[in-house]
Scaffold this active site. Structure first.
Site, PDB file in Angstrom:
ATOM      1  N   ASP A  83       0.797  -1.234   0.000  1.00 33.11           N
ATOM      2  CA  ASP A  83       0.000   0.000   0.000  1.00 33.11           C
ATOM      3  C   ASP A  83       0.827   1.281   0.000  1.00 33.11           C
ATOM      4  O   ASP A  83       0.289   2.377   0.189  1.00 33.11           O
ATOM      5  CB  ASP A  83      -0.978   0.007   1.184  1.00 33.11           C
ATOM      6  CG  ASP A  83      -0.278  -0.148   2.538  1.00 33.11           C
ATOM      7  OD1 ASP A  83       0.885   0.280   2.670  1.00 33.11           O
ATOM      8  OD2 ASP A  83      -0.894  -0.720   3.464  1.00 33.11           O
ATOM      9  N   ARG A  98       1.075   7.118   0.015  1.00 33.88           N
ATOM     10  CA  ARG A  98       0.325   6.195   0.887  1.00 33.88           C
ATOM     11  C   ARG A  98      -1.072   6.088   0.297  1.00 33.88           C
ATOM     12  O   ARG A  98      -1.799   7.073   0.192  1.00 33.88           O
ATOM     13  CB  ARG A  98       0.271   6.723   2.317  1.00 33.88           C
ATOM     14  CG  ARG A  98      -0.524   5.826   3.279  1.00 33.88           C
ATOM     15  CD  ARG A  98       0.076   4.408   3.326  1.00 33.88           C
ATOM     16  NE  ARG A  98      -0.583   3.556   4.320  1.00 33.88           N
ATOM     17  CZ  ARG A  98      -1.693   2.865   4.101  1.00 33.88           C
ATOM     18  NH1 ARG A  98      -2.313   2.950   2.930  1.00 33.88           N
ATOM     19  NH2 ARG A  98      -2.190   2.087   5.050  1.00 33.88           N
ATOM     20  N   ASP A 103      -5.383  -0.968   3.486  1.00 32.78           N
ATOM     21  CA  ASP A 103      -4.315  -1.377   4.404  1.00 32.78           C
ATOM     22  C   ASP A 103      -3.946  -2.821   4.103  1.00 32.78           C
ATOM     23  O   ASP A 103      -4.793  -3.722   4.196  1.00 32.78           O
ATOM     24  CB  ASP A 103      -4.796  -1.247   5.855  1.00 32.78           C
ATOM     25  CG  ASP A 103      -3.753  -1.717   6.861  1.00 32.78           C
ATOM     26  OD1 ASP A 103      -2.549  -1.445   6.649  1.00 32.78           O
ATOM     27  OD2 ASP A 103      -4.140  -2.369   7.853  1.00 32.78           O
ATOM     28  N   THR A 104      -2.689  -3.047   3.729  1.00 30.75           N
ATOM     29  CA  THR A 104      -2.210  -4.407   3.483  1.00 30.75           C
ATOM     30  C   THR A 104      -1.421  -4.881   4.710  1.00 30.75           C
ATOM     31  O   THR A 104      -0.915  -4.067   5.481  1.00 30.75           O
ATOM     32  CB  THR A 104      -1.309  -4.478   2.234  1.00 30.75           C
ATOM     33  OG1 THR A 104      -0.161  -3.630   2.430  1.00 30.75           O
ATOM     34  CG2 THR A 104      -2.057  -4.036   0.987  1.00 30.75           C
ATOM     35  N   GLU A 106       1.596  -6.077   7.113  1.00 32.19           N
ATOM     36  CA  GLU A 106       2.944  -5.506   7.205  1.00 32.19           C
ATOM     37  C   GLU A 106       4.031  -6.531   6.905  1.00 32.19           C
ATOM     38  O   GLU A 106       3.952  -7.689   7.343  1.00 32.19           O
ATOM     39  CB  GLU A 106       3.183  -4.936   8.612  1.00 32.19           C
ATOM     40  CG  GLU A 106       2.293  -3.761   8.981  1.00 32.19           C
ATOM     41  CD  GLU A 106       2.659  -2.490   8.243  1.00 32.19           C
ATOM     42  OE1 GLU A 106       3.705  -2.462   7.565  1.00 32.19           O
ATOM     43  OE2 GLU A 106       1.883  -1.512   8.339  1.00 32.19           O
ATOM     44  N   ARG A 151       3.450  11.783   3.965  1.00 33.52           N
ATOM     45  CA  ARG A 151       3.270  11.028   2.713  1.00 33.52           C
ATOM     46  C   ARG A 151       2.054  11.554   1.965  1.00 33.52           C
ATOM     47  O   ARG A 151       1.041  11.934   2.578  1.00 33.52           O
ATOM     48  CB  ARG A 151       3.105   9.541   3.014  1.00 33.52           C
ATOM     49  CG  ARG A 151       4.297   8.926   3.704  1.00 33.52           C
ATOM     50  CD  ARG A 151       4.064   7.463   4.068  1.00 33.52           C
ATOM     51  NE  ARG A 151       2.989   7.297   5.025  1.00 33.52           N
ATOM     52  CZ  ARG A 151       2.646   6.132   5.588  1.00 33.52           C
ATOM     53  NH1 ARG A 151       3.322   5.024   5.266  1.00 33.52           N
ATOM     54  NH2 ARG A 151       1.654   6.054   6.451  1.00 33.52           N
TER      55      ARG A 151
END
Length: 228
Positions: A83, A98, A103-104, A106, A151
């Protein structure tokens, strides 16, 4: 008697000739009607084909009409994970992107174990967004274009009609998250993609309890892996 017989015979021949001509005209008329029918049928088919082509053209136009008007062409310079990427902006500046509303798991966060499907998400990002590829970004709303880390917040497009954010969610490699107005333009589409992935038990949705409203539950993943 012989003279009358000859006249009668001539009259019979004449009648036969007239009848033959009538039959020939009748057959010719029906043949012409048949040709006209074929021509009409062919014209009807052409009309149908033309209408079909026009409908297809209209569908293409409708699709292109959904392309966001504020897309910015950029070039991928680095893929961090599923992401987050780096791009070169039109002015030459390098920016960290971003991706909005996703949300992927980590795989590069310091002091954090690699979460299930994190490497799959990162691999998909590198395949869809290889370094050097020109892509497009749709930045967040004015005044809401960056996060607390500086970001740039944006939707990322592989092509003008193919949003990466949607693709990665639909594959079950990301969850819909960090929903903060006014950056919610594509929330409905992303939620539909998430519902599809969840219903088909894809990726992160194969592990019961792994996906939560706050992120990913490693304990649930370990428990599931131990049982399987």
């Amino acid at each position: 008697m012989r003279k009358k017989f000859r006249r009668g015979g001539g009259l019979a021949v004449l009648m036969i000739a007239i009848l033959a001509v009538a039959v020939d005209q009748h057959l010719t008329h029906h043949a012409d009607m048949g040709m006209t029918g074929v021509a009409t049928s062919s014209t009807g088919k052409n009309r149908t084909d033309t209408e079909g082509n026009q409908q297809n053209a209209d569908e293409v136009i409708d699709k292109s009409a959904t392309v966001p008007q504020n897309l910015v062409p950029v070039v991928v310079t680095k893929v961090t994970d599923g992401d987050t990427i780096h791009v070169r902006m039109p002015d030459g500046e390098d920016k960290t992107i971003r991706m909005l509303l996703i949300d992927t798991p980590e795989d590069v966060k310091p002091n954090t174990p690699v979460e299930p499907f994190a490497l799959d998400a990162a691999a998909f990002a590198r395949q869809a967004l290889p370094v050097g590829k020109q892509i497009y970004i749709e930045e967040g709303k004015p005044g809401h274009t960056t996060d607390k880390y500086g970001r740039l917040l944006a939707y990322v497009y592989i092509t003008k009609t193919d949003m990466y954010n949607e693709d990665v969610v639909r594959k079950g490699l990301a969850r819909v998250a960090y929903v903060y107005p006014p950056n919610t333009d594509h929330l409905a589409e992303l939620e539909a993609d998430q519902s599809y992935a969840k219903a088909h038990h894809l990726g992160i949705w194969t592990i019961p309890g792994y996906v939560t409203s706050k992120g990913y539950d490693l304990q649930a993943a370990k428990k599931w892996q131990g049982a399987n």
